[in-house]
Design a protein around this motif. Structure first.
Motif, PDB file in Angstrom:
ATOM      1  N   MET A 170       0.843  -1.195   0.000  1.00  0.00           N
ATOM      2  CA  MET A 170       0.000   0.000   0.000  1.00  0.00           C
ATOM      3  C   MET A 170       0.882   1.250   0.000  1.00  0.00           C
ATOM      4  O   MET A 170       1.875   1.309   0.731  1.00  0.00           O
ATOM      5  CB  MET A 170      -0.905   0.018   1.230  1.00  0.00           C
ATOM      6  CG  MET A 170      -1.791   1.237   1.311  1.00  0.00           C
ATOM      7  SD  MET A 170      -2.828   1.282   2.772  1.00  0.00           S
ATOM      8  CE  MET A 170      -3.817   2.729   2.390  1.00  0.00           C
ATOM      9  N   ASP A 171       0.495   2.235  -0.804  1.00  0.00           N
ATOM     10  CA  ASP A 171       1.219   3.502  -0.825  1.00  0.00           C
ATOM     11  C   ASP A 171       0.618   4.419   0.241  1.00  0.00           C
ATOM     12  O   ASP A 171      -0.419   5.043   0.042  1.00  0.00           O
ATOM     13  CB  ASP A 171       1.112   4.150  -2.202  1.00  0.00           C
ATOM     14  CG  ASP A 171       1.929   5.431  -2.313  1.00  0.00           C
ATOM     15  OD1 ASP A 171       2.518   5.854  -1.296  1.00  0.00           O
ATOM     16  OD2 ASP A 171       1.966   6.013  -3.404  1.00  0.00           O
ATOM     17  N   ILE A 172       1.274   4.488   1.388  1.00  0.00           N
ATOM     18  CA  ILE A 172       0.756   5.279   2.495  1.00  0.00           C
ATOM     19  C   ILE A 172       0.778   6.766   2.183  1.00  0.00           C
ATOM     20  O   ILE A 172      -0.081   7.532   2.649  1.00  0.00           O
ATOM     21  CB  ILE A 172       1.553   4.954   3.776  1.00  0.00           C
ATOM     22  CG1 ILE A 172       1.174   3.549   4.269  1.00  0.00           C
ATOM     23  CG2 ILE A 172       1.298   5.995   4.866  1.00  0.00           C
ATOM     24  CD1 ILE A 172       1.930   3.071   5.473  1.00  0.00           C
ATOM     25  N   SER A 173       1.708   7.195   1.349  1.00  0.00           N
ATOM     26  CA  SER A 173       1.845   8.629   1.073  1.00  0.00           C
ATOM     27  C   SER A 173       0.627   9.218   0.381  1.00  0.00           C
ATOM     28  O   SER A 173       0.377  10.423   0.482  1.00  0.00           O
ATOM     29  CB  SER A 173       3.092   8.883   0.225  1.00  0.00           C
ATOM     30  OG  SER A 173       2.931   8.361  -1.088  1.00  0.00           O
ATOM     31  N   THR A 174      -0.136   8.389  -0.307  1.00  0.00           N
ATOM     32  CA  THR A 174      -1.335   8.877  -0.994  1.00  0.00           C
ATOM     33  C   THR A 174      -2.621   8.461  -0.293  1.00  0.00           C
ATOM     34  O   THR A 174      -3.710   8.690  -0.825  1.00  0.00           O
ATOM     35  CB  THR A 174      -1.374   8.358  -2.441  1.00  0.00           C
ATOM     36  OG1 THR A 174      -1.411   6.914  -2.427  1.00  0.00           O
ATOM     37  CG2 THR A 174      -0.152   8.830  -3.217  1.00  0.00           C
ATOM     38  N   SER A 175      -2.498   7.867   0.876  1.00  0.00           N
ATOM     39  CA  SER A 175      -3.672   7.333   1.569  1.00  0.00           C
ATOM     40  C   SER A 175      -4.432   8.425   2.322  1.00  0.00           C
ATOM     41  O   SER A 175      -3.890   9.483   2.642  1.00  0.00           O
ATOM     42  CB  SER A 175      -3.261   6.236   2.560  1.00  0.00           C
ATOM     43  OG  SER A 175      -2.504   6.780   3.638  1.00  0.00           O
ATOM     44  N   VAL A 176      -5.698   8.118   2.569  1.00  0.00           N
ATOM     45  CA  VAL A 176      -6.529   8.933   3.455  1.00  0.00           C
ATOM     46  C   VAL A 176      -6.832   8.039   4.652  1.00  0.00           C
ATOM     47  O   VAL A 176      -7.578   7.058   4.547  1.00  0.00           O
ATOM     48  CB  VAL A 176      -7.826   9.393   2.771  1.00  0.00           C
ATOM     49  CG1 VAL A 176      -8.690  10.186   3.753  1.00  0.00           C
ATOM     50  CG2 VAL A 176      -7.509  10.236   1.543  1.00  0.00           C
ATOM     51  N   ALA A 177      -6.220   8.338   5.779  1.00  0.00           N
ATOM     52  CA  ALA A 177      -6.238   7.436   6.931  1.00  0.00           C
ATOM     53  C   ALA A 177      -7.189   7.912   8.017  1.00  0.00           C
ATOM     54  O   ALA A 177      -7.299   9.118   8.280  1.00  0.00           O
ATOM     55  CB  ALA A 177      -4.835   7.308   7.512  1.00  0.00           C
ATOM     56  N   VAL A 178      -7.847   6.947   8.647  1.00  0.00           N
ATOM     57  CA  VAL A 178      -8.663   7.186   9.832  1.00  0.00           C
ATOM     58  C   VAL A 178      -8.034   6.396  10.970  1.00  0.00           C
ATOM     59  O   VAL A 178      -7.885   5.176  10.877  1.00  0.00           O
ATOM     60  CB  VAL A 178     -10.117   6.743   9.628  1.00  0.00           C
ATOM     61  CG1 VAL A 178     -10.918   6.885  10.920  1.00  0.00           C
ATOM     62  CG2 VAL A 178     -10.772   7.546   8.501  1.00  0.00           C
ATOM     63  N   VAL A 179      -7.646   7.092  12.026  1.00  0.00           N
ATOM     64  CA  VAL A 179      -7.011   6.452  13.183  1.00  0.00           C
ATOM     65  C   VAL A 179      -7.915   6.632  14.391  1.00  0.00           C
ATOM     66  O   VAL A 179      -8.163   7.767  14.823  1.00  0.00           O
ATOM     67  CB  VAL A 179      -5.626   7.067  13.481  1.00  0.00           C
ATOM     68  CG1 VAL A 179      -4.961   6.330  14.645  1.00  0.00           C
ATOM     69  CG2 VAL A 179      -4.744   7.046  12.243  1.00  0.00           C
ATOM     70  N   THR A 180      -8.421   5.541  14.944  1.00  0.00           N
ATOM     71  CA  THR A 180      -9.255   5.651  16.142  1.00  0.00           C
ATOM     72  C   THR A 180      -8.356   5.770  17.378  1.00  0.00           C
ATOM     73  O   THR A 180      -7.249   5.252  17.412  1.00  0.00           O
ATOM     74  CB  THR A 180     -10.194   4.446  16.290  1.00  0.00           C
ATOM     75  OG1 THR A 180      -9.445   3.256  16.579  1.00  0.00           O
ATOM     76  CG2 THR A 180     -11.019   4.236  15.027  1.00  0.00           C
ATOM     77  N   GLY A 181      -8.841   6.472  18.384  1.00  0.00           N
ATOM     78  CA  GLY A 181      -8.046   6.699  19.588  1.00  0.00           C
ATOM     79  C   GLY A 181      -6.780   7.473  19.295  1.00  0.00           C
ATOM     80  O   GLY A 181      -5.711   7.189  19.850  1.00  0.00           O
ATOM     81  N   ALA A 182      -6.893   8.496  18.430  1.00  0.00           N
ATOM     82  CA  ALA A 182      -5.716   9.201  17.944  1.00  0.00           C
ATOM     83  C   ALA A 182      -5.309  10.384  18.804  1.00  0.00           C
ATOM     84  O   ALA A 182      -4.365  11.094  18.463  1.00  0.00           O
ATOM     85  CB  ALA A 182      -5.953   9.685  16.511  1.00  0.00           C
ATOM     86  N   ASN A 183      -5.988  10.614  19.896  1.00  0.00           N
ATOM     87  CA  ASN A 183      -5.695  11.795  20.708  1.00  0.00           C
ATOM     88  C   ASN A 183      -4.505  11.604  21.650  1.00  0.00           C
ATOM     89  O   ASN A 183      -3.990  12.578  22.200  1.00  0.00           O
ATOM     90  CB  ASN A 183      -6.925  12.206  21.523  1.00  0.00           C
ATOM     91  CG  ASN A 183      -7.446  11.085  22.401  1.00  0.00           C
ATOM     92  OD1 ASN A 183      -7.707   9.987  21.900  1.00  0.00           O
ATOM     93  ND2 ASN A 183      -7.617  11.342  23.691  1.00  0.00           N
ATOM     94  N   ARG A 184      -4.044  10.370  21.819  1.00  0.00           N
ATOM     95  CA  ARG A 184      -2.915  10.153  22.718  1.00  0.00           C
ATOM     96  C   ARG A 184      -2.279   8.791  22.428  1.00  0.00           C
ATOM     97  O   ARG A 184      -2.784   7.998  21.637  1.00  0.00           O
ATOM     98  CB  ARG A 184      -3.359  10.206  24.182  1.00  0.00           C
ATOM     99  CG  ARG A 184      -4.390   9.142  24.556  1.00  0.00           C
ATOM    100  CD  ARG A 184      -4.747   9.218  26.025  1.00  0.00           C
ATOM    101  NE  ARG A 184      -5.702   8.177  26.399  1.00  0.00           N
ATOM    102  CZ  ARG A 184      -6.024   7.871  27.651  1.00  0.00           C
ATOM    103  NH1 ARG A 184      -5.462   8.540  28.654  1.00  0.00           N
ATOM    104  NH2 ARG A 184      -6.893   6.922  27.900  1.00  0.00           N
ATOM    105  N   GLY A 185      -1.165   8.517  23.112  1.00  0.00           N
ATOM    106  CA  GLY A 185      -0.521   7.208  23.041  1.00  0.00           C
ATOM    107  C   GLY A 185      -0.143   6.776  21.647  1.00  0.00           C
ATOM    108  O   GLY A 185       0.269   7.588  20.802  1.00  0.00           O
ATOM    109  N   LEU A 186      -0.276   5.482  21.401  1.00  0.00           N
ATOM    110  CA  LEU A 186       0.098   4.917  20.112  1.00  0.00           C
ATOM    111  C   LEU A 186      -0.689   5.553  18.974  1.00  0.00           C
ATOM    112  O   LEU A 186      -0.136   5.811  17.893  1.00  0.00           O
ATOM    113  CB  LEU A 186      -0.111   3.399  20.124  1.00  0.00           C
ATOM    114  CG  LEU A 186       0.214   2.661  18.827  1.00  0.00           C
ATOM    115  CD1 LEU A 186       1.688   2.816  18.450  1.00  0.00           C
ATOM    116  CD2 LEU A 186      -0.160   1.179  18.948  1.00  0.00           C
ATOM    117  N   GLY A 187      -1.969   5.818  19.195  1.00  0.00           N
ATOM    118  CA  GLY A 187      -2.789   6.405  18.144  1.00  0.00           C
ATOM    119  C   GLY A 187      -2.267   7.744  17.680  1.00  0.00           C
ATOM    120  O   GLY A 187      -2.270   8.052  16.478  1.00  0.00           O
TER     121      GLY A 187
END
Length: 227
Positions: free
Chosen positions: A1-18
């Protein structure tokens, strides 16, 4: 997968690993929706705050209607109540399962059609070495992570024909709030875990083992139980 062109959704992104996932995705050129129950807690420049509570079906459905360009989903949101299965608070045990299993399933179901409609992409589920190792002291957590591992394998098979790769990340203790009781020398840097995981997804790996503990436990799965 080409991450540079991706549109990502990250859950729990306000802290820690997310938060590390979101930050590194931005560094790699991705568009990032940083999802959290309270999007006001998202303080990462360049990220798009997204309200998403994985235990609330209405919230999940609305998030999928907002992030319509998504091609990459990271199911990272988690909780640890410390509940045991015998004698533990059933409400806490249910919360573990609602978050790690049903929450992951709900978000995956909501975003799979979105990702497919955008030409395919990837889903990464953040699991744990405790998907395979089940100490009784945290039985609620381990049971939920084991269920999420089974979920990951099952949806990988279902989503592959739809152009969606599904990967699992397994890791032990990380230096985050959830493991603040663990000595520092026994914890991985979550930034390094995020890097390894994103590299694994980019390479098309279905399973990423981020530390020695995960690798050792995985190797030991075929070992007979001891009396």
């Amino acid at each position: 997968m080409d991450i540079s062109t991706s549109v990502a959704v990250v859950t729990g992104a306000n802290r820690g690993l997310g938060r590390h996932f979101a930050a590194q995705l931005l560094e790699r050129g991705a568009t990032v929706y940083a999802a959290a129950r309270n999007p006001d807690n998202v303080d990462l420049p360049g990220a798009i705050p997204l309200r998403l509570d994985v235990t609330d079906p209405e919230s999940v459905a609305l998030a999928a209607k907002v992030a319509t360009g998504a091609t990459f989903l990271i199911n990272n949101a988690g909780i640890s109540t410390g509940a045991t299965l015998i004698g533990g608070d059933l409400a806490d045990i249910r919360l573990e399962m609602e978050t790690h299993y049903f929450g992951t399933l709900a978000v995956t179901n909501a975003f799979a059609p979105v990702i497919e409609g955008n030409g395919g992409g990837a889903i990464l589920n953040v699991l744990s070495v405790l998907s395979w190792l089940h100490p009784g002291a945290v039985g609620g957590y381990t049971a939920a992570k084991a269920a999420a591992w089974a979920l990951t394998d099952a949806v990988r098979e279902q989503l592959a024909p739809r152009g969606i790769a599904v990967a699992a990340l397994h890791v032990g203790y990380m230096d985050t709030d959830m493991a603040d009781f663990v000595p520092a020398d026994q914890k991985m840097d979550p930034a390094e875990v995020a890097r390894l995981a994103l590299d694994g997804v980019a390479a098309g790996r279905p399973e990423i083992l981020a530390d020695d503990a995960s690798r050792a436990v995985k190797l030991g799965l075929a070992t007979a139980l001891q009396d």
